[in-house]
Scaffold this motif. Structure first.
Motif, mmCIF file in Angstrom:
data_model
loop_
_atom_site.group_PDB
_atom_site.id
_atom_site.type_symbol
_atom_site.label_atom_id
_atom_site.label_comp_id
_atom_site.label_asym_id
_atom_site.label_seq_id
_atom_site.Cartn_x
_atom_site.Cartn_y
_atom_site.Cartn_z
ATOM 1 N N SER A 1 6.642 4.875 1.583
ATOM 2 C CA SER A 1 6.103 5.759 2.627
ATOM 3 C C SER A 1 7.224 6.348 3.488
ATOM 4 N N LEU A 2 8.283 5.574 3.677
ATOM 5 C CA LEU A 2 9.363 6.046 4.556
ATOM 6 C C LEU A 2 10.096 7.241 3.971
ATOM 7 N N ALA A 3 9.971 7.437 2.672
ATOM 8 C CA ALA A 3 10.661 8.558 2.033
ATOM 9 C C ALA A 3 9.858 9.856 2.108
ATOM 10 N N LEU A 4 8.645 9.775 2.634
ATOM 11 C CA LEU A 4 7.797 10.967 2.681
ATOM 12 C C LEU A 4 8.220 11.884 3.834
ATOM 13 N N PRO A 5 8.016 13.186 3.650
ATOM 14 C CA PRO A 5 8.330 14.118 4.744
ATOM 15 C C PRO A 5 7.520 13.753 5.990
ATOM 16 N N GLY A 6 8.159 13.784 7.115
ATOM 17 C CA GLY A 6 7.461 13.457 8.365
ATOM 18 C C GLY A 6 7.818 12.076 8.870
ATOM 19 N N GLU B 1 0.913 4.898 7.747
ATOM 20 C CA GLU B 1 -0.298 4.084 7.760
ATOM 21 C C GLU B 1 -0.005 2.640 7.333
ATOM 22 N N VAL B 2 0.940 2.464 6.438
ATOM 23 C CA VAL B 2 1.250 1.093 6.009
ATOM 24 C C VAL B 2 1.747 0.259 7.190
ATOM 25 N N VAL B 3 2.480 0.876 8.087
ATOM 26 C CA VAL B 3 2.991 0.140 9.246
ATOM 27 C C VAL B 3 1.864 -0.082 10.260
ATOM 28 N N ALA B 4 1.099 0.991 10.506
ATOM 29 C CA ALA B 4 -0.024 0.858 11.447
ATOM 30 C C ALA B 4 -0.994 -0.226 10.958
ATOM 31 N N SER B 5 -1.275 -0.240 9.666
ATOM 32 C CA SER B 5 -2.198 -1.240 9.116
ATOM 33 C C SER B 5 -1.643 -2.648 9.268
ATOM 34 N N SER B 6 -0.345 -2.785 9.084
ATOM 35 C CA SER B 6 0.279 -4.104 9.234
ATOM 36 C C SER B 6 0.107 -4.613 10.665
ATOM 37 N N LEU C 1 -3.355 -5.468 -1.591
ATOM 38 C CA LEU C 1 -4.180 -4.344 -2.034
ATOM 39 C C LEU C 1 -4.472 -3.387 -0.878
ATOM 40 N N ALA C 2 -4.770 -3.933 0.277
ATOM 41 C CA ALA C 2 -5.091 -3.074 1.431
ATOM 42 C C ALA C 2 -3.886 -2.225 1.813
ATOM 43 N N LEU C 3 -2.687 -2.798 1.722
ATOM 44 C CA LEU C 3 -1.499 -2.015 2.085
ATOM 45 C C LEU C 3 -1.131 -1.027 0.967
ATOM 46 N N TYR C 4 -1.436 -1.392 -0.263
ATOM 47 C CA TYR C 4 -1.261 -0.411 -1.345
ATOM 48 C C TYR C 4 -2.154 0.802 -1.059
ATOM 49 N N CYS C 5 -3.363 0.516 -0.629
ATOM 50 C CA CYS C 5 -4.310 1.595 -0.290
ATOM 51 C C CYS C 5 -3.762 2.416 0.884
ATOM 52 N N ALA C 6 -3.207 1.749 1.881
ATOM 53 C CA ALA C 6 -2.627 2.465 3.021
ATOM 54 C C ALA C 6 -1.489 3.361 2.557
ATOM 55 N N ALA D 1 -7.154 6.470 -3.053
ATOM 56 C CA ALA D 1 -7.569 5.856 -1.783
ATOM 57 C C ALA D 1 -9.093 5.877 -1.670
ATOM 58 N N ASP D 2 -9.699 6.969 -2.108
ATOM 59 C CA ASP D 2 -11.163 7.071 -2.026
ATOM 60 C C ASP D 2 -11.842 5.959 -2.824
ATOM 61 N N VAL D 3 -11.276 5.650 -3.969
ATOM 62 C CA VAL D 3 -11.832 4.578 -4.794
ATOM 63 C C VAL D 3 -11.520 3.209 -4.181
ATOM 64 N N LEU D 4 -10.339 3.095 -3.630
ATOM 65 C CA LEU D 4 -9.910 1.781 -3.131
ATOM 66 C C LEU D 4 -10.574 1.402 -1.810
#
Lengths: 596, 596
Positions: free
Chosen positions: B23-28, B106-111, B361-366, B387-390
């Motif tokens: 996620s950290l490599a994503l723009p933004g 989101e992965v950090v917020a979820s954590s 799994l939840a963080l994979y989804c995040a 994500a919609d499926v997960l």
């Protein structure tokens, strides 16, 4: 909370059709006709539905309180409800006539117990503990003790308790420290007890004139460990020679617990000997207290299983009533109650199928106990061996399932399930104790996979598996039920294979000599699923026979649906335990239990 | 209650090793370095462990009370704990910088959310609901509404609520009756709302200056059903043009619920318009209230899954701490803590393995949500579809498992587990709501097996199954992990087969056009088991790699044991759902739901 209706129809189905009233044909039950049994069930159903059931929610809300005088105040109505039970003669229905009871078969007594626990589990605990005290005294008490205490316990005007646990001695009773000091000869042959017992169910209350505590303790010179433990009878009020009540004994309620559920049942810490010592009388042999306790514990465990089924039945009824009433969403274009939505129907049928199955198995086990006590030479031993194997299954599997059924009941209610006033949550809270007390379910599993299976090399269970296979064959021969037969046969094969694997576990080196303990719980779960499915297979055959004989009672159609669910939807989940066992538990070997 | 220690080590393992900080490599997210993430986790762990965690038991015991002035008094310390959270800037960590947040992935917020829910689920609900309000406003609010309300909500000085349920409108929101009457032109473009909403989480309290209610209601001339429902913003205090707080609005707390758990979270019945009507502002388009609500509900469901994992983690820690402390019985001839008994170890490892798997799994989804929002063309759509499926799986499976894990935690405690002061029972009581709210788990299953699977013919899930198969192949290639690979491959095959069966259900004639509803829950359970096992398979590979690289941190050894348990002891039970689905649900077709 929805009113409770005792499940008389299904109890009659099990007693009359599945068990064919075989207990009534045993010597000693000559006077117990099918008509009498029916009348007993109807009368018990009235007590359960009209007297005990309506106090379930209020008993939970009010709970018990310890007064400043050390007494315990029960919820409103509990004293009267208990007395209606005792005065109705219900306490003695399963007790032999020689001891002053009615001497009805265990299958009938168990049926009545289930109704009462379904109506009010917290109140049902009181006679359940008394039954244990009667059993212990009848088997091991001296004639003098029996003469003084048994009649009052059997009639229910006195109640009994079991005092085992101490803070350091729970599952491991060898750690009991309560002391029993012999009195000087001139005082008599009694003892003075000093110590503290915790988790004493119905340890103090005003519903009966006297309370008879059975207490594990050790003499000052006793050896350490199990062999130093003896069993003592310690009455709340001493009993005079003429049977009248004498002085208050030196045993007091130090506190009561604040628990997740069964709030109407006072769980006490009892203090023995804050003064001169609580006067107690040795029951049975010195140093054999644990053995004496275990005589009675086997049957107490069966009763806890029955209790789980009672709560599961009430959870079913509660969920069914809500689902039939709650309108939400549409089915096939028109407004519908949630009972019409397939996902909810699935939950309801799952609850019903499992409850019916657990009941049938528990009463099959009770029928084995009847034969073990009253049957002829040869058959007694076989029946006892089967009961010995079945009891840990009935206790652990029924109570684990009861928690799950009660939890599913909460789910059926949606948001309302989480609101205490609805009543569904109480059933979950109440049910949650049953897998814990009277030997945790882990201990039941060790009893099954360890002691019971090892001592006869699995012979008794193998006998049951043969019966399962026979039922599977019968089902396969019936065109309509063939798929159920296939499923049941596969389950029997799994149980057989898993049993062999468990029997071989003594030699599992990675986990050491106790390896069997790692497999015990999945094995018990597998056995529970297969044996319950077996009973539902038998129920399906009986239902088909009834329909073939012309009955169009909806009961039989519902039973066929429940059997289909049990064998084809529920059993497969249980069968997975074979894979679990066969995969092996090597991962436990060097798993280090640590905190983050 | 044992103190809570936020599971930073395992969260870091998931973020750094399983998700490789992609996620950290994503723009933004240019400014979110691994070091920053680590610092955020450590700081959140401190808030969770030192401020929120210690209030969990006292909050449960005290609960909330409605005052005679209509206000709600929170448990002691909750206001200060909430304010420490808001002042620490935690409320905005996952909110984009454009809206005034920190814009972390989101992965950090979820954590961070998981830690806070583990520390204190009842308190965690307050910001969870606020996040939903932010989401709804940010997506659908007018610029004027956003300007007035968003900054305060993002900083957490105001909190938000979701007002959906009415007594007759729970799972079926088309039945909403609350009225929104347009005001005469001279008054302005607002509405006056009249009606009653139930089950409003944190509907009234004094922890924030203002409360922003988002309310589903219908205009007087609106059509019946879903299309007549609009979304309105109704503040507790009106907001003046300069941003200062004005008059108290006509919305009051009529009562608060007496619930099974989350006693520290006030669940309110809110009454709108007892006087002249509660002033409300339309959010988004008229008649699209449900759609707007669902925009945000997807993510709210993910958050409820996370909440379940938080409680499961705390239940693990509680059980581990007790088991490491409680001496009972002997192992290999010497006194031992119960953590050394194999049956208890099995329970502990089961709790740990499942909690770790659910988290991964939840963080994979995040992480998929991060890509869906910030990824490049093409990958955004794939990630969103995954994500919609997960999300229904994360919500339903995590919360069902959390209930079971918390219940197992009670069991590990034996008799002490049933005593409220121990704290284990509270975790079970708290966990029990999560399968119910934010769409019952039955509704999640319908969302997965119905909407999500049908709309792309299973393409998104098939993509995930391919990944599972790839992991299974990798495991098989590793000599030590081959058995895990076999098990995972079999699970993937089961999920693939079951998916085809479910996709064909439209034509199941016995159960009618809604047949798929009967299979939805077993299908979701199967998917949950396989996808969680997949994550643990990946974890095993990473752990082996770390060991191969020279690490001897006990964490990795424990992770390998947990992975072994997840793939070989837990997955087989889930795989049984394939048999359940293939057996068919014909038994539901003519099952008549009746009371005894």
């Amino acid at each position: 909370m929805f009113p409770f209706v005792a499940p008389v129809r299904d109890l009659r189905f099990v007693l009359e059709e599945l068990l064919e009233h075989r207990s009534l044909a045993l010597p000693g039950f000559e006077e117990a006709s099918p008509d009498l049994v029916e009348a007993v069930l109807e009368e018990a159903a009235r007590l359960a539905g009209e007297v005990w059931g309506p106090l379930n929610a209020s008993g939970d809300q009010q709970g018990c309180t310890r007064r400043s005088d050390g007494g315990v105040t029960l919820p409103d109505g509990f004293i009267e409800a208990y007395q209606a039970y005792a005065e109705g003669g219900w306490n003695g229905i399963g007790v032999s006539e020689a001891l002053g009871g009615q001497g009805l078969p265990e299958v009938v007594a168990s049926s009545v117990q289930e109704m009462l626990h379904g109506a009010n589990m917290a109140l049902g605990l009181c006679p359940m503990l008394t039954a244990g005290a009667i059993e212990a005294l009848a088997h091991h008490g001296s004639d003098a003790l029996k003469a003084s205490y048994l009649p009052k316990l059997v009639e229910g005007s006195w109640t009994g308790t079991m005092n085992l646990t101490e803070p350091q001695a729970g599952s491991d009773l060898s750690k009991v420290r309560t002391r029993a000091v012999p009195c000087p000869d001139e005082e008599g042959d009694h003892f003075r007890l000093f110590g503290q017992k915790i988790f004493i169910t119905w340890g103090e209350h005003d519903a009966a004139e006297n309370i008879v505590h059975l207490v594990l303790a050790r003499k000052p010179d006793a050896p350490e460990g199990n062999k130093g433990i003896s069993l003592f009878l310690v009455p709340k009020f001493l009993v005079n020679a003429d049977g009248s009540l004498g002085e208050r004994n030196d045993v007091t309620c130090a506190s009561i617990e604040h628990k997740l559920g069964i709030h109407g049942s006072p769980t006490c810490t009892l203090s023995f000997g804050d003064g001169d010592g609580a006067i107690g009388y040795l029951v049975g042999e010195e140093g054999r207290g644990l053995n004496h306790m275990f005589t009675m514990m086997n049957e107490a465990r069966h009763k806890v299983g029955i209790q789980g089924i009672g709560v599961a039945e009430r959870a079913c009824q509660h969920a069914f009533a809500y689902a039939l009433d709650r309108v939400q969403g549409k089915v096939r274009g028109r407004e519908a109650t949630i009972s019409e939505h397939l996902d909810v129907r699935r939950m309801l049928l799952s609850m019903r199928a499992r409850t019916d199955a657990l009941r049938a198995l528990a009463l099959y086990c009770a029928a084995q106990l009847d034969v073990a006590r009253h049957g002829g030479d040869g058959e007694r031993e076989v029946a006892q061996a089967r009961a010995d194997v079945l009891i840990p299954v009935v206790k652990a599997f029924s109570t684990d399932q009861a928690v799950d059924i009660a939890s599913m009941g909460v789910q059926v209610h949606g948001g309302m399930g989480f609101i205490e006033e609805t009543g569904a949550a109480q059933l979950l809270r109440d049910a949650r104790i049953a897998p814990i007390y009277e030997g945790t379910n882990g201990i039941q599993a060790l009893d099954l996979a360890g002691r019971k299976l090892q001592r006869d090399g699995g012979a008794a269970l193998a006998g049951l598996i043969e019966e399962v296979e026979a039922t599977a064959s019968e089902l396969r021969e019936d065109g309509e039920l063939a798929a159920l037969g296939e499923s049941l046969a596969a389950g029997a094969a799994d149980l057989e294979a898993a049993m062999q694997r468990v029997l071989e576990q003594g030699s599992d080196s990675e986990l050491g000599p106790d390896a069997i303990q790692a497999y015990a719980t999945p094995f018990l779960s597998l056995a529970g699923h297969v044996l319950c499915a077996w009973q539902m297979g038998r129920a399906a055959l009986k239902a088909r026979a009834a329909q073939a004989a012309g009955s169009n009672e909806p009961f039989y159609q519902a039973k066929l649906a429940a059997a289909d669910f049990a064998l084809r939807q529920w059993l497969p989940v249980g069968r997975a335990n074979r894979s679990v066992i066969e995969a092996g538990m090597a991962c436990l070997a060097d798993y280090e239990v640590t905190l983050p």
